[in-house]
Design an enzyme around this catalytic site. Structure first.
Site, PDB file in Angstrom:
ATOM      1  N   HIS A  56     132.714  91.154 -68.926  1.00 21.65           N
ATOM      2  CA  HIS A  56     133.480  92.344 -68.534  1.00 21.65           C
ATOM      3  C   HIS A  56     133.281  92.690 -67.066  1.00 21.65           C
ATOM      4  O   HIS A  56     133.626  93.791 -66.639  1.00 21.65           O
ATOM      5  CB  HIS A  56     133.069  93.543 -69.396  1.00 21.65           C
ATOM      6  CG  HIS A  56     133.175  93.306 -70.864  1.00 21.65           C
ATOM      7  ND1 HIS A  56     134.358  92.929 -71.461  1.00 21.65           N
ATOM      8  CD2 HIS A  56     132.249  93.395 -71.846  1.00 21.65           C
ATOM      9  CE1 HIS A  56     134.158  92.796 -72.764  1.00 21.65           C
ATOM     10  NE2 HIS A  56     132.891  93.059 -73.023  1.00 21.65           N
ATOM     11  N   HIS A 214     137.356  92.613 -76.080  1.00 21.08           N
ATOM     12  CA  HIS A 214     136.852  91.311 -76.514  1.00 21.08           C
ATOM     13  C   HIS A 214     137.966  90.461 -77.110  1.00 21.08           C
ATOM     14  O   HIS A 214     137.706  89.426 -77.713  1.00 21.08           O
ATOM     15  CB  HIS A 214     135.749  91.474 -77.565  1.00 21.08           C
ATOM     16  CG  HIS A 214     134.651  92.392 -77.140  1.00 21.08           C
ATOM     17  ND1 HIS A 214     134.617  93.724 -77.479  1.00 21.08           N
ATOM     18  CD2 HIS A 214     133.550  92.158 -76.383  1.00 21.08           C
ATOM     19  CE1 HIS A 214     133.540  94.282 -76.951  1.00 21.08           C
ATOM     20  NE2 HIS A 214     132.878  93.355 -76.277  1.00 21.08           N
TER      21      HIS A 214
END
Length: 328
Positions: A56, A214
């Site tokens: 991320h 995700h």
């Protein structure tokens, strides 16, 4: 799969080595690559610690520095860090005023940060849950914590620099989280290096509406629409969820998922800003860029945080991290 890697098992360690070397004036690595911490700690300040699965970036390591986090704990790609990482980070950066954990609402993150908090003294937690796309997903009970986490970290980080107490900072962070809503859309899947193939399949004329960071499923698979139409649906969901609170001054944050160029992100910002201002939201602060990514996923999220005079001032306060820098 085409990626710049040497060996799949070494991706995280080598990336952390490169990150810490590139930003050695701001951060240093903890032992065993268990955490990234501020190079220079401020005695007597509450320590802010966050973390989560890698993939991320620049969240969370890129937000370590003056005005934001004191430490970040990176797990393997899309995998929560372990409690020992948080414990070691807290021991390293706690200068006597306690620690505040800022945790995205994913079951692994919440469980492991909870365990670390239970084994520590002087620790409180904020759990972010700004995603309005779905109430429950594969990885959460309740709403997911996504790009709004950055807003919480920035505002609370500025308040911590002022010397506020632990309980005050938690109350502020919870208030900012309640004033924040996000939603995202994916145009392509991400590819986890260890998997070597896309997480899900999207046709050339398809998008995943409400996707998680995700690659989790969102609200629905849909035909690709114009930027204005996408922004309209996301903004309607955000404003509808905020209800009467969606009036007055706000921060608009358009976040890229890693594979979307800035030109398209600014185009989406333009669409969202026009739509929100028609509905009585005054955009007084903005952020556009890829800050809470999903590896190489093409897509973006829109985050809206309602602001007051205090949170505007704290957003504007000086910050110096690898990813955010102003006012210094």
């Amino acid at each position: 799969m085409k990626k710049f890697i040497n060996a799949v098992d070494d991706v995280l360690v080598e990336s952390l080595d490169g990150f810490s070397a590139a930003h050695s004036n701001i951060v240093t690595l903890g032992g065993g690559h268990k955490f990234i911490r501020r190079k220079v700690l401020k005695p007597g300040k509450v320590a802010l610690i966050s973390g989560g699965g890698s993939g991320h970036e620049p969240l969370h390591g890129g937000l370590v520095g003056h005005g934001m986090l004191d430490a970040a704990c990176p797990g393997q790609v899309f995998t929560s860090p372990t409690p020992d990482q948080m414990l070691e980070a807290a021991a390293e950066v706690n200068t006597g005023a306690g620690c505040l954990f800022i945790v995205k609402n994913y079951e692994g993150d919440v469980m492991n940060f909870d365990m670390a908090a239970e084994m520590s003294d002087g620790v409180l937690q904020i759990v972010t849950n700004d995603d309005v796309a779905v109430e429950d997903s594969l990885f959460t009970t309740g709403r997911r914590g996504v790009a709004g986490t950055l807003v919480v970290e920035k505002i609370v980080g500025a308040a911590a620099e002022e010397g506020r107490k632990l309980e005050e900072l938690k109350a502020l962070g919870d208030r900012v989280n309640r004033a924040t809503r996000s939603m995202g859309v994916a145009l392509t899947s991400c590819t986890v290096p260890a998997a070597g193939k896309p997480t899900f399949d999207l046709g050339d004329n398809e998008m995943e509406f409400g996707v998680g960071i995700h690659g989790e499923p969102g609200r629905r698979r849909d035909t690709l629409k114009s930027a204005d139409a996408i922004a309209e649906e996301i903004c309607a969901a955000i404003v509808g969820d905020l209800g009467n609170a969606a009036r007055g001054n706000a921060l608009l944050f358009v976040n890229g998922f890693g594979g979307t160029p800035s030109m398209e992100l600014y185009l989406m910002y333009n669409s969202a800003r026009r739509l929100l201002e028609r509905q009585g939201v005054s955009i007084v602060r903005s952020l556009v860029g890829s800050y809470v990514t999903s590896l190489d996923m093409a897509g973006c999220s829109i985050t809206l945080t309602m602001l007051d005079d205090e949170t505007v001032r704290l957003w504007d306060a000086p910050v110096h991290t690898a990813a955010l820098r102003w006012g210094m």
